[in-house]
Design a protein around this motif. Structure first.
Motif, PDB file in Angstrom:
ATOM      1  N   GLU A  33       0.818  -1.219   0.000  1.00 37.49           N
ATOM      2  CA  GLU A  33       0.000   0.000   0.000  1.00 37.49           C
ATOM      3  C   GLU A  33       0.851   1.269   0.000  1.00 37.49           C
ATOM      4  O   GLU A  33       0.419   2.309  -0.488  1.00 37.49           O
ATOM      5  CB  GLU A  33      -0.927   0.017   1.216  1.00 37.49           C
ATOM      6  N   THR A  34       2.060   1.198   0.579  1.00 32.23           N
ATOM      7  CA  THR A  34       2.852   2.415   0.765  1.00 32.23           C
ATOM      8  C   THR A  34       4.257   2.347   0.190  1.00 32.23           C
ATOM      9  O   THR A  34       4.890   3.373  -0.010  1.00 32.23           O
ATOM     10  CB  THR A  34       2.966   2.757   2.264  1.00 32.23           C
ATOM     11  N   TYR A  35       4.777   1.142  -0.025  1.00 28.82           N
ATOM     12  CA  TYR A  35       6.132   0.970  -0.570  1.00 28.82           C
ATOM     13  C   TYR A  35       5.948   0.490  -1.994  1.00 28.82           C
ATOM     14  O   TYR A  35       5.343  -0.563  -2.226  1.00 28.82           O
ATOM     15  CB  TYR A  35       6.892  -0.063   0.278  1.00 28.82           C
ATOM     16  N   MET A  36       6.425   1.257  -2.954  1.00 26.36           N
ATOM     17  CA  MET A  36       6.137   0.968  -4.359  1.00 26.36           C
ATOM     18  C   MET A  36       6.891  -0.285  -4.810  1.00 26.36           C
ATOM     19  O   MET A  36       8.096  -0.271  -4.980  1.00 26.36           O
ATOM     20  CB  MET A  36       6.460   2.181  -5.221  1.00 26.36           C
ATOM     21  N   VAL A  37       6.119  -1.359  -4.978  1.00 28.87           N
ATOM     22  CA  VAL A  37       6.639  -2.678  -5.298  1.00 28.87           C
ATOM     23  C   VAL A  37       6.068  -3.126  -6.636  1.00 28.87           C
ATOM     24  O   VAL A  37       4.867  -2.987  -6.870  1.00 28.87           O
ATOM     25  CB  VAL A  37       6.221  -3.701  -4.207  1.00 28.87           C
ATOM     26  N   ILE A  83      21.713  11.880  -6.645  1.00 28.12           N
ATOM     27  CA  ILE A  83      22.122  12.971  -7.526  1.00 28.12           C
ATOM     28  C   ILE A  83      23.197  13.749  -6.793  1.00 28.12           C
ATOM     29  O   ILE A  83      22.899  14.499  -5.846  1.00 28.12           O
ATOM     30  CB  ILE A  83      20.944  13.884  -7.915  1.00 28.12           C
ATOM     31  N   GLY A  84      24.445  13.545  -7.193  1.00 28.02           N
ATOM     32  CA  GLY A  84      25.561  14.226  -6.537  1.00 28.02           C
ATOM     33  C   GLY A  84      25.582  13.911  -5.058  1.00 28.02           C
ATOM     34  O   GLY A  84      25.529  12.748  -4.656  1.00 28.02           O
ATOM     35  N   PRO A  85      25.600  14.960  -4.200  1.00 31.49           N
ATOM     36  CA  PRO A  85      25.678  14.729  -2.755  1.00 31.49           C
ATOM     37  C   PRO A  85      24.305  14.534  -2.094  1.00 31.49           C
ATOM     38  O   PRO A  85      24.189  14.592  -0.875  1.00 31.49           O
ATOM     39  CB  PRO A  85      26.350  16.003  -2.244  1.00 31.49           C
ATOM     40  N   THR A  86      23.264  14.315  -2.908  1.00 35.08           N
ATOM     41  CA  THR A  86      21.915  14.124  -2.381  1.00 35.08           C
ATOM     42  C   THR A  86      21.445  12.707  -2.676  1.00 35.08           C
ATOM     43  O   THR A  86      21.575  12.233  -3.808  1.00 35.08           O
ATOM     44  CB  THR A  86      20.926  15.129  -2.997  1.00 35.08           C
ATOM     45  N   MET A  87      20.908  12.048  -1.654  1.00 31.52           N
ATOM     46  CA  MET A  87      20.370  10.709  -1.822  1.00 31.52           C
ATOM     47  C   MET A  87      18.935  10.679  -1.306  1.00 31.52           C
ATOM     48  O   MET A  87      18.632  11.253  -0.262  1.00 31.52           O
ATOM     49  CB  MET A  87      21.200   9.683  -1.042  1.00 31.52           C
ATOM     50  N   GLU A  88      18.073  10.004  -2.049  1.00 29.50           N
ATOM     51  CA  GLU A  88      16.714   9.761  -1.581  1.00 29.50           C
ATOM     52  C   GLU A  88      16.648   8.331  -1.063  1.00 29.50           C
ATOM     53  O   GLU A  88      17.136   7.407  -1.704  1.00 29.50           O
ATOM     54  CB  GLU A  88      15.702   9.957  -2.709  1.00 29.50           C
ATOM     55  N   LEU A  89      16.047   8.167   0.105  1.00 31.90           N
ATOM     56  CA  LEU A  89      15.903   6.848   0.725  1.00 31.90           C
ATOM     57  C   LEU A  89      14.446   6.405   0.742  1.00 31.90           C
ATOM     58  O   LEU A  89      13.530   7.220   0.796  1.00 31.90           O
ATOM     59  CB  LEU A  89      16.381   6.877   2.181  1.00 31.90           C
ATOM     60  N   GLY A  90      14.277   5.092   0.733  1.00 34.90           N
ATOM     61  CA  GLY A  90      12.988   4.458   0.967  1.00 34.90           C
ATOM     62  C   GLY A  90      13.193   3.345   1.976  1.00 34.90           C
ATOM     63  O   GLY A  90      14.322   2.902   2.194  1.00 34.90           O
ATOM     64  N   TRP A  91      12.118   2.894   2.597  1.00 34.78           N
ATOM     65  CA  TRP A  91      12.242   1.821   3.580  1.00 34.78           C
ATOM     66  C   TRP A  91      10.923   1.102   3.741  1.00 34.78           C
ATOM     67  O   TRP A  91       9.863   1.623   3.406  1.00 34.78           O
ATOM     68  CB  TRP A  91      12.703   2.357   4.928  1.00 34.78           C
ATOM     69  N   ALA A  92      11.049  -0.118   4.256  1.00 35.12           N
ATOM     70  CA  ALA A  92       9.868  -0.927   4.573  1.00 35.12           C
ATOM     71  C   ALA A  92      10.238  -1.850   5.731  1.00 35.12           C
ATOM     72  O   ALA A  92      11.305  -2.459   5.723  1.00 35.12           O
ATOM     73  CB  ALA A  92       9.425  -1.743   3.373  1.00 35.12           C
ATOM     74  N   ILE A  93       9.347  -1.912   6.700  1.00 31.43           N
ATOM     75  CA  ILE A  93       9.498  -2.810   7.848  1.00 31.43           C
ATOM     76  C   ILE A  93       8.309  -3.767   7.807  1.00 31.43           C
ATOM     77  O   ILE A  93       7.165  -3.333   7.580  1.00 31.43           O
ATOM     78  CB  ILE A  93       9.473  -2.027   9.192  1.00 31.43           C
ATOM     79  N   GLU A 149       5.253  15.368  -5.647  1.00 29.96           N
ATOM     80  CA  GLU A 149       5.318  14.568  -6.861  1.00 29.96           C
ATOM     81  C   GLU A 149       4.039  13.748  -6.958  1.00 29.96           C
ATOM     82  O   GLU A 149       3.585  13.184  -5.966  1.00 29.96           O
ATOM     83  CB  GLU A 149       6.531  13.643  -6.775  1.00 29.96           C
ATOM     84  N   THR A 150       3.462  13.697  -8.135  1.00 31.61           N
ATOM     85  CA  THR A 150       2.274  12.893  -8.356  1.00 31.61           C
ATOM     86  C   THR A 150       2.697  11.613  -9.071  1.00 31.61           C
ATOM     87  O   THR A 150       3.393  11.673 -10.087  1.00 31.61           O
ATOM     88  CB  THR A 150       1.248  13.660  -9.208  1.00 31.61           C
ATOM     89  N   VAL A 151       2.310  10.474  -8.498  1.00 32.99           N
ATOM     90  CA  VAL A 151       2.653   9.186  -9.097  1.00 32.99           C
ATOM     91  C   VAL A 151       1.390   8.334  -9.194  1.00 32.99           C
ATOM     92  O   VAL A 151       0.478   8.456  -8.377  1.00 32.99           O
ATOM     93  CB  VAL A 151       3.724   8.426  -8.283  1.00 32.99           C
ATOM     94  N   VAL A 152       1.368   7.503 -10.210  1.00 34.54           N
ATOM     95  CA  VAL A 152       0.300   6.526 -10.346  1.00 34.54           C
ATOM     96  C   VAL A 152       0.892   5.190  -9.921  1.00 34.54           C
ATOM     97  O   VAL A 152       1.898   4.736 -10.472  1.00 34.54           O
ATOM     98  CB  VAL A 152      -0.242   6.464 -11.790  1.00 34.54           C
ATOM     99  N   TYR A 153       0.277   4.597  -8.913  1.00 32.30           N
ATOM    100  CA  TYR A 153       0.751   3.330  -8.365  1.00 32.30           C
ATOM    101  C   TYR A 153      -0.453   2.430  -8.135  1.00 32.30           C
ATOM    102  O   TYR A 153      -1.403   2.828  -7.459  1.00 32.30           O
ATOM    103  CB  TYR A 153       1.520   3.578  -7.064  1.00 32.30           C
ATOM    104  N   ARG A 154      -0.397   1.256  -8.730  1.00 36.96           N
ATOM    105  CA  ARG A 154      -1.467   0.266  -8.616  1.00 36.96           C
ATOM    106  C   ARG A 154      -2.825   0.860  -8.975  1.00 36.96           C
ATOM    107  O   ARG A 154      -3.827   0.653  -8.301  1.00 36.96           O
ATOM    108  CB  ARG A 154      -1.490  -0.355  -7.235  1.00 36.96           C
ATOM    109  N   GLY A 155      -2.814   1.653 -10.051  1.00 38.90           N
ATOM    110  CA  GLY A 155      -4.049   2.204 -10.585  1.00 38.90           C
ATOM    111  C   GLY A 155      -4.604   3.407  -9.856  1.00 38.90           C
ATOM    112  O   GLY A 155      -5.670   3.904 -10.205  1.00 38.90           O
TER     113      GLY A 155
END
Length: 175
Positions: A33-37, A83-93, A149-155
């Protein structure tokens, strides 16, 4: 490959023994539902995804780590963009381990390690309905960004909210 130890957790590269636990995490309906898989119904596609994630976890150019509790895989923390010295992280527990501060502990340790490696800004995004991740970002000292950011995920269309943490060195340079 840097292994990171906290008071309760180990952030470490993945091993072949993590395959079943990682795929169970990624296939869990609540995580999806929350982690784009991607769709993992095809066993070969699932195995390829695991192999790719495991390979990235051994690549010094990426930050992909198993979140390990007393020898058991309970989650994943990973870069989603660099991107250069910037990193975006994601996580799931895994939901069986949520609500105990493990994610906050893992993200805090990751931020410290990444800043020590020279990254100056770490960002993360979440759907507005993902209150747990938004709380993790806040507890880790991340602050809201104006970026959306607008994303379409699982419809469904989702508006992502972004937060960031900046290294002390980056903050000093701005002053």
């Amino acid at each position: 490959m840097q292994t990171i130890h906290t008071s309760r957790l180990t952030l470490r590269p993945l091993s072949p023994a993590d395959e079943d636990a990682l795929l169970a995490l990624l296939r869990h309906p609540a995580v999806g539902e929350t982690y784009m898989v991607p769709d993992l119904s095809d066993p070969q596609a699932a195995q390829r995804l695991f192999q790719r994630i495991m390979t990235l976890s051994h690549d010094d150019a990426h930050f992909v780590r198993a979140i390990d509790l007393q020898g058991h895989f309970i989650g994943l923390i990973n870069d989603t963009e660099i991107i250069g010295p910037t990193m975006e992280l994601g996580w799931a527990i895994h939901p069986d381990h949520q609500g105990r501060g493990y994610c906050t502990e893992a993200v805090t340790a990751a931020l410290q390690a990444l800043f020590a490696q020279g990254y100056t800004e770490i960002t993360a995004g979440a759907f507005p309905t993902n209150l747990a991740s938004l709380r993790v970002m806040q507890k880790c000292g991340m602050t809201p960004l104006s970026k959306r950011e607008t994303v379409v995920y699982r419809g469904r269309t989702h508006n992502c909210i972004f937060y960031a943490a900046r290294s002390r060195e980056a903050e000093v340079r701005e002053d």
